[in-house]
Design a protein around this motif. Structure first.
Motif, PDB file in Angstrom:
ATOM      1  N   SER A  84      -1.948  11.275 -27.104  1.00  0.00           N
ATOM      2  CA  SER A  84      -3.272  11.838 -27.385  1.00  0.00           C
ATOM      3  C   SER A  84      -3.151  13.155 -28.136  1.00  0.00           C
ATOM      4  O   SER A  84      -2.096  13.801 -28.123  1.00  0.00           O
ATOM      5  CB  SER A  84      -4.030  12.062 -26.074  1.00  0.00           C
ATOM      6  N   GLU A  85      -4.241  13.557 -28.788  1.00  0.00           N
ATOM      7  CA  GLU A  85      -4.246  14.827 -29.524  1.00  0.00           C
ATOM      8  C   GLU A  85      -3.964  15.998 -28.580  1.00  0.00           C
ATOM      9  O   GLU A  85      -3.253  16.942 -28.937  1.00  0.00           O
ATOM     10  CB  GLU A  85      -5.585  15.025 -30.227  1.00  0.00           C
ATOM     11  N   GLU A  86      -4.533  15.949 -27.389  1.00  0.00           N
ATOM     12  CA  GLU A  86      -4.330  17.023 -26.422  1.00  0.00           C
ATOM     13  C   GLU A  86      -2.858  17.171 -26.065  1.00  0.00           C
ATOM     14  O   GLU A  86      -2.314  18.284 -26.051  1.00  0.00           O
ATOM     15  CB  GLU A  86      -5.136  16.733 -25.153  1.00  0.00           C
ATOM     16  N   HIS A  87      -2.196  16.058 -25.800  1.00  0.00           N
ATOM     17  CA  HIS A  87      -0.780  16.102 -25.437  1.00  0.00           C
ATOM     18  C   HIS A  87       0.070  16.587 -26.613  1.00  0.00           C
ATOM     19  O   HIS A  87       1.026  17.348 -26.416  1.00  0.00           O
ATOM     20  CB  HIS A  87      -0.318  14.720 -24.996  1.00  0.00           C
ATOM     21  N   LYS A 120       4.686   7.982 -28.048  1.00  0.00           N
ATOM     22  CA  LYS A 120       4.733   7.768 -26.608  1.00  0.00           C
ATOM     23  C   LYS A 120       6.157   7.435 -26.174  1.00  0.00           C
ATOM     24  O   LYS A 120       6.848   6.653 -26.824  1.00  0.00           O
ATOM     25  CB  LYS A 120       3.805   6.631 -26.198  1.00  0.00           C
TER      26      LYS A 120
END
Length: 440
Positions: A416-419, A164
């Motif tokens: 997140s996994e998506e990001h 992050k």
């Protein structure tokens, strides 16, 4: 008195006046020479500040080139704010922590340095009485601030593509402003390591290893990128731009002339020229070692290892660039180039995902360079060097772990996994680093 009377008896008044004038002229020439030397020293140091500053562009280019295109803006964003955070926090209290003046050798704080920067800048010593005529107070501060910011940048590349942004920037704030200056004070601030005779000319340990330990703790707590290790095999993610990474390495090599050359702390012709020679040959040795190491260990002409070999050689000679010979610099750089290949492969086997090889370049070769100074450097002790490496390493690991762990338990470290799958650029920044326009 008799000598004076004898002089006045034997010489007329005109001769006396001429002698007085000649003496005054000689004194004036001496003052002018001192001022000229002071100016030359200070100008050289300011040039070195600019060279170290350009290293941030080098780090940004290397990291952006070696990582995936979908995370380019995120990399550049971090490498832009890292020096900003580093220099502001170093001004706020880092400089006073790192150079506390008279202190017990462990932790101190110079209220004088702090007040000069923030409350009474007019009291800053800008005369040739400061630092033995090498530079002014302001030059001193800014040069050291550049080093502080460089230390944090090392962590950026290692933890790329899955950390992050807010967590990284918060880590940088505390790492640069507390961990780095306290450890640095132990040697450069006149602390207990300096009293023991520990040698670290320009920061193989105090900058590179400290940053490398922070990077190692970071990649350990973060874990590898998604898909990096499957079925016991390591997957290589294609970098966005090999040319950009190459440009970055050459920018770092250029900046190292200021990094090491400025650490002479004056424009002394003999010492500066020797340091620049050992720095250059260290880089050359590292390139050769990286090339041969990659050929033997990885069975291919690995260009990435040549580039990292250059940086490894530079890190390796940084601790003792002023007290080693050119031949020793070439050898130390060569071993560093081989070590960086071994380290990259070894770290990968332990499933520690370092996107750009920062741990191998800065930690592994920083340790080697510091110990090599104890082997080859005139007046350096191997045991003292080893002790310094262990003490600084323990402190850097402890400090980094505390900061990372607190962040992990509060704001979280990982995206997140998506990001991560889709790329940090689109989700965190709303733009991409590379955009291909297709006309209708």
């Amino acid at each position: 008195m008799q000598n004076i009377l004898s002089f006045l008896t034997n010489y007329d008044l005109g001769s006396v006046i001429s002698l007085i004038q000649a003496t005054q002229e000689a004194a004036g020439v001496e003052i002018l020479a001192a001022k000229s030397l002071f100016t030359a020293n200070n100008v050289w140091m300011m040039l070195c500040i600019a060279l170290v500053f350009i290293m941030h562009l080098g780090f940004a280019s290397v990291e952006a080139g070696f990582t995936q295109a979908k995370n380019t803006v995120n990399i550049l964003f971090k490498n832009t704010l890292t020096p900003v955070i580093g220099m502001v926090t170093y001004a706020a209290w880092g400089f006073a922590l790192m150079y506390p003046g008279e202190f017990g050798g462990l932790i101190g704080f110079s209220s004088e340095n702090w007040s000069t920067i923030w409350l009474a800048p007019g009291t800053a010593d800008v005369s040739n009485g400061y630092a033995e005529g090498g530079y002014t107070f302001w030059t001193d501060f800014l040069y050291q601030a550049m080093f502080a910011a460089t230390c944090a940048t090392i962590v950026s590349g290692a933890v790329a593509e899955r950390m992050k942004l807010g967590a990284y920037l918060t880590f940088t704030l505390f790492f640069v402003s507390i961990v780095y200056p306290i450890i640095g004070s132990w040697k450069w601030g006149g602390g207990f390591l300096d009293e023991m005779g520990f040698v670290d000319f320009a920061g193989s340990t105090l900058v590179h290893s400290v940053g490398g330990w922070g990077a190692l703790v970071g990649i350990w707590l973060l874990g590898p990128r998604l898909g990096k290790y499957n079925n016991g095999k390591s997957k290589d993610f294609a970098g966005s731009s090999v040319p950009l990474a190459t440009i970055g390495v050459f920018l770092l090599w250029l900046g190292w002339f200021g990094f090491n050359g400025g650490s002479v702390l004056s424009a002394d012709p003999g010492m500066v020229s020797l340091v620049l020679v050992t720095t250059t040959l260290g880089a050359c040795g590292g390139a050769i070692g990286g090339h041969l190491g990659g050929k033997i260990i990885m069975k291919r002409m690995d260009f990435g290892m040549v580039l990292n070999g250059v940086l490894a050689g530079l890190v390796g000679v940084t601790a003792g660039a002023d007290i080693i010979t050119p031949l020793e610099a070439l050898f130390i750089g060569f071993i560093a180039g081989v070590l960086v290949v071994i380290s990259v492969v070894s770290i990968d086997r332990y499933k520690l995902d370092d996107c750009v090889g920062a741990v191998s370049v800065h930690l592994t070769c920083g340790i080697w360079g510091t110990l090599a100074t104890g082997i080859f450097g005139e007046g350096a002790s191997f045991l003292t060097q080893l002790y310094g490496v262990l003490i600084c390493g323990a402190a850097a690991v402890a400090g980094s772990f505390i900061i990372f762990k607190v962040l992990q338990l509060t704001m979280g470290l990982r995206v997140s996994e998506e990001h991560e799958i889709e790329g940090l650029d689109s989700h965190e920044h709303g733009i991409r680093g590379y955009t291909i326009l297709v006309e209708d």
